[in-house]
Design a protein around this motif. Structure first.
Motif, mmCIF file in Angstrom:
data_model
loop_
_atom_site.group_PDB
_atom_site.id
_atom_site.type_symbol
_atom_site.label_atom_id
_atom_site.label_comp_id
_atom_site.label_asym_id
_atom_site.label_seq_id
_atom_site.Cartn_x
_atom_site.Cartn_y
_atom_site.Cartn_z
ATOM 1 N N ASP A 145 42.874 -4.311 -4.703
ATOM 2 C CA ASP A 145 43.901 -3.564 -3.971
ATOM 3 C C ASP A 145 43.268 -2.379 -3.250
ATOM 4 O O ASP A 145 43.548 -2.125 -2.064
ATOM 5 C CB ASP A 145 44.985 -3.060 -4.931
ATOM 6 C CG ASP A 145 45.971 -4.146 -5.339
ATOM 7 O OD1 ASP A 145 46.061 -5.171 -4.637
ATOM 8 O OD2 ASP A 145 46.654 -3.949 -6.373
ATOM 9 N N LYS A 146 42.401 -1.651 -3.954
ATOM 10 C CA LYS A 146 41.742 -0.479 -3.360
ATOM 11 C C LYS A 146 40.773 -0.895 -2.256
ATOM 12 O O LYS A 146 40.731 -0.284 -1.173
ATOM 13 C CB LYS A 146 40.990 0.298 -4.446
ATOM 14 C CG LYS A 146 41.875 0.984 -5.461
ATOM 15 C CD LYS A 146 41.027 1.713 -6.502
ATOM 16 C CE LYS A 146 41.895 2.363 -7.566
ATOM 17 N NZ LYS A 146 41.093 3.038 -8.615
ATOM 18 N N VAL A 147 39.994 -1.931 -2.526
ATOM 19 C CA VAL A 147 39.021 -2.399 -1.526
ATOM 20 C C VAL A 147 39.734 -2.877 -0.269
ATOM 21 O O VAL A 147 39.327 -2.549 0.856
ATOM 22 C CB VAL A 147 38.145 -3.531 -2.118
ATOM 23 C CG1 VAL A 147 37.291 -4.173 -1.031
ATOM 24 C CG2 VAL A 147 37.260 -2.995 -3.237
ATOM 25 N N THR A 148 40.809 -3.630 -0.434
ATOM 26 C CA THR A 148 41.526 -4.171 0.723
ATOM 27 C C THR A 148 42.140 -3.060 1.560
ATOM 28 O O THR A 148 42.065 -3.085 2.798
ATOM 29 C CB THR A 148 42.606 -5.165 0.265
ATOM 30 O OG1 THR A 148 41.985 -6.205 -0.497
ATOM 31 C CG2 THR A 148 43.329 -5.774 1.452
ATOM 32 N N ALA A 149 42.733 -2.073 0.908
ATOM 33 C CA ALA A 149 43.307 -0.948 1.648
ATOM 34 C C ALA A 149 42.228 -0.215 2.440
ATOM 35 O O ALA A 149 42.435 0.161 3.606
ATOM 36 C CB ALA A 149 44.012 0.007 0.681
ATOM 37 N N TRP A 150 41.061 -0.027 1.816
ATOM 38 C CA TRP A 150 39.943 0.658 2.473
ATOM 39 C C TRP A 150 39.470 -0.148 3.688
ATOM 40 O O TRP A 150 39.217 0.407 4.755
ATOM 41 C CB TRP A 150 38.816 0.831 1.465
ATOM 42 C CG TRP A 150 37.692 1.733 1.879
ATOM 43 C CD1 TRP A 150 37.585 3.069 1.649
ATOM 44 C CD2 TRP A 150 36.496 1.348 2.586
ATOM 45 N NE1 TRP A 150 36.392 3.548 2.162
ATOM 46 C CE2 TRP A 150 35.709 2.511 2.741
ATOM 47 C CE3 TRP A 150 36.023 0.146 3.091
ATOM 48 C CZ2 TRP A 150 34.477 2.496 3.381
ATOM 49 C CZ3 TRP A 150 34.786 0.133 3.738
ATOM 50 C CH2 TRP A 150 34.038 1.300 3.874
ATOM 51 N N CYS A 151 39.366 -1.471 3.534
ATOM 52 C CA CYS A 151 38.894 -2.328 4.626
ATOM 53 C C CYS A 151 39.920 -2.425 5.760
ATOM 54 O O CYS A 151 39.558 -2.399 6.941
ATOM 55 C CB CYS A 151 38.576 -3.720 4.101
ATOM 56 S SG CYS A 151 37.148 -3.795 2.986
ATOM 57 N N VAL A 152 41.196 -2.534 5.407
ATOM 58 C CA VAL A 152 42.238 -2.601 6.431
ATOM 59 C C VAL A 152 42.221 -1.346 7.292
ATOM 60 O O VAL A 152 42.384 -1.409 8.522
ATOM 61 C CB VAL A 152 43.619 -2.814 5.783
ATOM 62 C CG1 VAL A 152 44.739 -2.569 6.794
ATOM 63 C CG2 VAL A 152 43.735 -4.222 5.202
ATOM 64 N N ALA A 153 42.001 -0.193 6.660
ATOM 65 C CA ALA A 153 41.965 1.071 7.403
ATOM 66 C C ALA A 153 40.818 1.117 8.399
ATOM 67 O O ALA A 153 40.854 1.901 9.356
ATOM 68 C CB ALA A 153 41.853 2.242 6.424
ATOM 69 N N ARG A 154 39.794 0.277 8.207
ATOM 70 C CA ARG A 154 38.608 0.276 9.075
ATOM 71 C C ARG A 154 38.432 -1.041 9.812
ATOM 72 O O ARG A 154 37.389 -1.282 10.415
ATOM 73 C CB ARG A 154 37.362 0.577 8.225
ATOM 74 C CG ARG A 154 37.368 1.996 7.654
ATOM 75 C CD ARG A 154 36.440 2.144 6.457
ATOM 76 N NE ARG A 154 36.464 3.511 5.961
ATOM 77 C CZ ARG A 154 37.421 4.029 5.187
ATOM 78 N NH1 ARG A 154 38.453 3.265 4.811
ATOM 79 N NH2 ARG A 154 37.365 5.299 4.803
ATOM 80 N N LYS A 155 39.446 -1.863 9.786
ATOM 81 C CA LYS A 155 39.319 -3.193 10.390
ATOM 82 C C LYS A 155 38.987 -3.122 11.875
ATOM 83 O O LYS A 155 38.234 -3.959 12.394
ATOM 84 C CB LYS A 155 40.617 -3.992 10.185
ATOM 85 C CG LYS A 155 40.525 -5.410 10.735
ATOM 86 C CD LYS A 155 41.839 -6.161 10.634
ATOM 87 C CE LYS A 155 41.712 -7.538 11.266
ATOM 88 N NZ LYS A 155 43.003 -8.259 11.305
ATOM 89 N N ASN A 156 39.523 -2.156 12.579
ATOM 90 C CA ASN A 156 39.279 -2.057 14.022
ATOM 91 C C ASN A 156 37.812 -1.784 14.351
ATOM 92 O O ASN A 156 37.408 -1.917 15.513
ATOM 93 C CB ASN A 156 40.162 -0.973 14.635
ATOM 94 C CG ASN A 156 41.620 -1.386 14.702
ATOM 95 O OD1 ASN A 156 41.933 -2.583 14.656
ATOM 96 N ND2 ASN A 156 42.521 -0.423 14.799
ATOM 97 N N ASN A 157 37.030 -1.404 13.355
ATOM 98 C CA ASN A 157 35.597 -1.174 13.594
ATOM 99 C C ASN A 157 34.805 -2.484 13.642
ATOM 100 O O ASN A 157 33.657 -2.503 14.069
ATOM 101 C CB ASN A 157 35.002 -0.277 12.501
ATOM 102 C CG ASN A 157 35.462 1.170 12.636
ATOM 103 O OD1 ASN A 157 36.150 1.520 13.585
ATOM 104 N ND2 ASN A 157 35.084 2.006 11.685
#
Length: 380
Positions: free
Chosen positions: A223-235
């Motif tokens: 859950d934590k990893v996915t939230a972190w990755c979603v926040a940076r997906k545009n990169n």
């Protein structure tokens, strides 16, 4: 693309110490002389898309008279789905990764090897042991043989990017400084993101390995990893799923740094492109891809002839120069070109080999849950 060896006696240090790593720099001798096989015929191979270079296929066909029908794949999921759809028929040999044993055992789509026909002494003993431990679906039997090993780490354009220090980081893929110029495979770059988060204190150390213990342990971590990755997906510019996509990203799609397998970027490096691959500071993910026998294999004589040739150091070593990975065949490195030794040293400097992360064995519940999180990330 893994727990390389199961059991407390075998760890990543034992595995690599006994592996044929970097050896002599000798040119390949003349390809094995022609001889006709009584069986001849053909063999249908379902294998990773860059594992059988034309030089190997030509040498094998010329020496044995056996025609190779080669179907390439880009993921373990693709391999499993094809065998499930055909009920284990249509192919004579397939190439699952060592950490997928639990999934294959449950599917019952493989048959055991006749080990009296396999020259197992030709390969690294630690890698061979995987077949008689993790893949011993029935007591005393072997359902898997080692074929090619490698790692997943970091590749970059040497003319467009420089890591901060000797080693790159999984975090470089997600960095704002590289926004719109990076790539990775969704589920494994998310694992890499988790290892990076551990290194900067955003996850407890060991969290990503704890996630393999149970679904209850996995979910709060992912859950934590996915939230972190979603926040940076545009990169992220590009998601890849096979070797060609990785090469194309680095050459033609504007990618300057990415999380990749070792083979594709090292093949580009050998060809003279401004590309390098290296284990990241968090540790590269290590795997061994093998050979397995579907229940519906129709050309068994040809299968054992193929295995015999795959385990010849002359042919295994020459193939290294084309696919860029590593061979479990003892002495194969001596028949690879000089570029192989240089690439290996570049990829694993210092303590990099002692810092490898064997990819843990994956039960089906883990694979299914990880797919759920990867889909959530991709569709965000």
């Amino acid at each position: 693309m893994t727990k390389l060896i199961s059991g407390s006696k075998f760890n990543r240090r034992t595995f690599l110490k006994s592996s044929a790593a970097v050896g002599g720099l000798f040119a390949m001798p003349a390809i094995i002389s022609k001889r006709a096989l009584a069986s001849s015929g053909e063999i249908n191979i379902l294998m990773w898309s860059d594992y059988l270079p034309e030089t190997f296929i030509s040498a094998f066909e010329g020496a044995t008279g056996i025609k190779v029908n080669y179907t390439g794949i880009g993921s373990n999921e693709e391999l499993i789905n094809k065998l499930k759809a055909s009920k284990g028929r249509g192919f004579d040999i397939v190439s699952p990764t060592n950490n997928r044993a639990l999934q294959w055992k449950a599917l019952e789509l493989l048959q055991k090897f006749d080990m009296t026909k396999v020259p197992l002494e030709a390969v690294n003993p630690a890698m061979a042991k995987i077949g008689s431990t993790d893949w011993a679906f029935t007591a005393g039997d072997t359902y898997w043989l080692p074929h090619i090993w490698g790692t997943e780490g970091m590749a970059w354009r040497t003319d467009l990017f420089q890591p901060d220090g000797t080693f790159p980081s999984y975090g470089d893929v997600w960095s704002d400084a590289n926004a719109g110029k990076t790539m990775g495979r969704p589920h494994s770059m998310m694992l890499g993101a988790g290892l990076y988060m551990e290194s900067i204190g955003e996850l407890e150390p060991g969290s990503m390995w704890k996630a393999y213990e149970s679904e209850d342990a996995m979910r709060p971590i992912w859950d934590k990893v996915t939230a972190w990755c979603v926040a940076r997906k545009n990169n992220i510019k590009l998601f890849w799923n096979d070797a060609d996509t990785q090469k194309n990203g680095l050459l033609n799609e504007g990618v300057i740094v990415g999380q990749t397998w070792d083979g594709p970027p090292l093949a580009l490096k050998t060809a003279g492109e401004p590309v390098i691959y290296r284990a990241p500071k968090e540790g590269a993910m290590a795997w061994v891809d093998g050979m397995a026998l579907p229940v519906g294999a129709a050309n068994l004589d040809q299968v054992y002839e193929f295995i015999k040739y795959a385990f010849k150091p002359e042919l295994a070593g020459e193939a290294i120069d084309h696919h860029g990975y590593n061979s479990p065949v003892l002495g194969a490195d001596k028949f690879a070109g000089e570029a192989y030794a240089l690439n290996f040293a570049d990829a694993y400097p210092g303590e990099a080999l002692n810092n490898l992360n064997p990819w843990p064995s994956e039960p089906q519940w883990y694979a299914d849950t990880r797919t759920e999180y990867a889909n959530r990330f991709e569709s965000a």
